[in-house]
Design an enzyme around this catalytic site. Structure first.
Site, short mmCIF file in Angstrom:
data_model
loop_
_atom_site.label_atom_id
_atom_site.label_comp_id
_atom_site.label_asym_id
_atom_site.label_seq_id
_atom_site.Cartn_x
_atom_site.Cartn_y
_atom_site.Cartn_z
N MET A 127 4.17 6.66 -5.99
CA MET A 127 4.04 6.22 -7.04
C MET A 127 6.44 6.62 -7.21
O MET A 127 6.15 7.39 -8.12
CB MET A 127 3.92 7.50 -7.88
CG MET A 127 2.25 7.15 -7.98
SD MET A 127 1.97 5.17 -8.23
CE MET A 127 1.87 5.09 -10.57
N HIS A 156 -1.92 -2.66 -4.42
CA HIS A 156 -1.33 -2.88 -5.74
C HIS A 156 -3.26 -3.31 -6.49
O HIS A 156 -3.30 -4.28 -6.80
CB HIS A 156 -0.62 -4.13 -6.13
CG HIS A 156 0.17 -3.66 -8.23
ND1 HIS A 156 0.58 -3.06 -8.19
CD2 HIS A 156 -0.13 -4.71 -8.49
CE1 HIS A 156 1.00 -2.94 -9.41
NE2 HIS A 156 0.62 -3.74 -10.17
N GLU A 207 -10.92 -1.63 -4.27
CA GLU A 207 -9.72 -1.16 -3.46
C GLU A 207 -10.01 -0.69 -1.94
O GLU A 207 -9.53 -0.72 -0.94
CB GLU A 207 -9.00 0.12 -4.48
CG GLU A 207 -7.99 -1.08 -5.69
CD GLU A 207 -7.12 -0.07 -6.16
OE1 GLU A 207 -6.66 0.31 -5.47
OE2 GLU A 207 -7.06 -0.11 -7.41
C1 GRF Z 1 -4.52 2.70 -7.36
O1 GRF Z 1 -5.16 2.45 -7.99
C2 GRF Z 1 -3.70 1.72 -5.94
O2 GRF Z 1 -3.89 0.94 -6.00
C3 GRF Z 1 -2.45 1.96 -7.16
O3 GRF Z 1 -2.36 4.06 -7.80
C4 GRF Z 1 -3.82 4.41 -7.52
C5 GRF Z 1 -4.06 5.13 -6.24
O4 GRF Z 1 -5.36 6.25 -6.64
N1 GRF Z 1 -1.52 1.84 -6.53
P1 GRF Z 1 -5.65 7.12 -4.97
O5 GRF Z 1 -4.33 8.08 -5.15
O6 GRF Z 1 -5.83 6.42 -4.03
O7 GRF Z 1 -7.19 7.43 -6.34
#
Ligand code: GRF
Length: 212
Positions: free
Chosen positions: A87, A106, A171
């Protein structure tokens, strides 16, 4: 020799965990976080993956943090840097240093809904289809050549949390799939767009809801 990646996280690391669990033909050389409290660090450590923290709060400027992060990454000499819920926004110097070697997931169907709170944005816009995108990183936030996308329906009665969970399940399938293509040398850049070598449409750079 297997290609080497370094994974960058800031939080729980569920995408990182999905990548580690996928048995990909690559070596995860390290997992690095900008926050010592990131839950994913413990998960990685438990699997014997080297971890490191470069705490952004210890650096006066973004440039100083990026330089320290680069040094921590380059110690492992990775061919690809994988952003998995990392982030922080990078300086142009960082992006240039990892040109075509920086990949991200994303939680929206880009170019719709860049930035934060993507599920809230999707609900507010009233879209019927939402999803996630794996893309190479360029200077423009949440842009860059798209590798693969997964779509989910937006259902009536959805809350931000319900929609986020539906997207997250995708994801966890899509990111390992895209990284497998990369590790197999199947991603080719053509005129700013990514082509995936192989048989189509079944190997799916678009993942439909019923596959999730
Ligand atoms: C995910 O939704 C990813 O797409 C976004 O941040 C979140 C991270 O989740 N960039 P995690 O830490 O992989 O559980």
């Amino acid at each position: 020799m297997k290609p080497r990646i370094v994974i960058l996280i800031s939080g729980r690391g569920s995408n990182m965990a999905a990548i580690l669990a996928a048995g990909l033909p690559l070596e995860v050389a390290a997992v690095i976080s900008n926050l010592p409290e990131a839950g994913g660090l413990e998960l990685a450590d438990a699997q014997g993956i080297p971890t490191a923290v470069v705490d952004h709060r210890a650096y006066a400027t973004r440039a100083a943090f990026d330089a320290a992060l680069m040094a921590a990454i380059d110690r492992h000499d990775p061919q690809l840097v994988v952003l998995a819920g990392f982030m922080r926004i990078f300086t142009p110097e960082f992006v240039a240093h990892y040109r075509a070697r920086l990949i991200n997931i994303h939680p929206s169907l880009l170019p719709a809904f860049p930035g934060l709170h993507t599920h809230r944005q999707a609900l507010a816009a009233g879209v019927r289809i939402h999803g996630c995108t794996v893309h190479f990183v360029t200077d423009e936030l949440d842009h860059g050549p798209i590798v693969a996308q997964a779509a989910v329906p937006v259902l009536s009665g959805d809350t931000e949390d319900l929609l986020a969970a539906r997207v997250l399940r995708c994801e966890h399938v899509l990111y390992p799939r895209a990284l497998r293509w990369w590790a197999e040398g199947r991603l080719h850049q053509d005129d700013g767009r990514i082509a995936v070598e192989g048989k189509f449409p079944s190997s799916g750079t678009l993942m439909a809801p019923e596959e999730a």
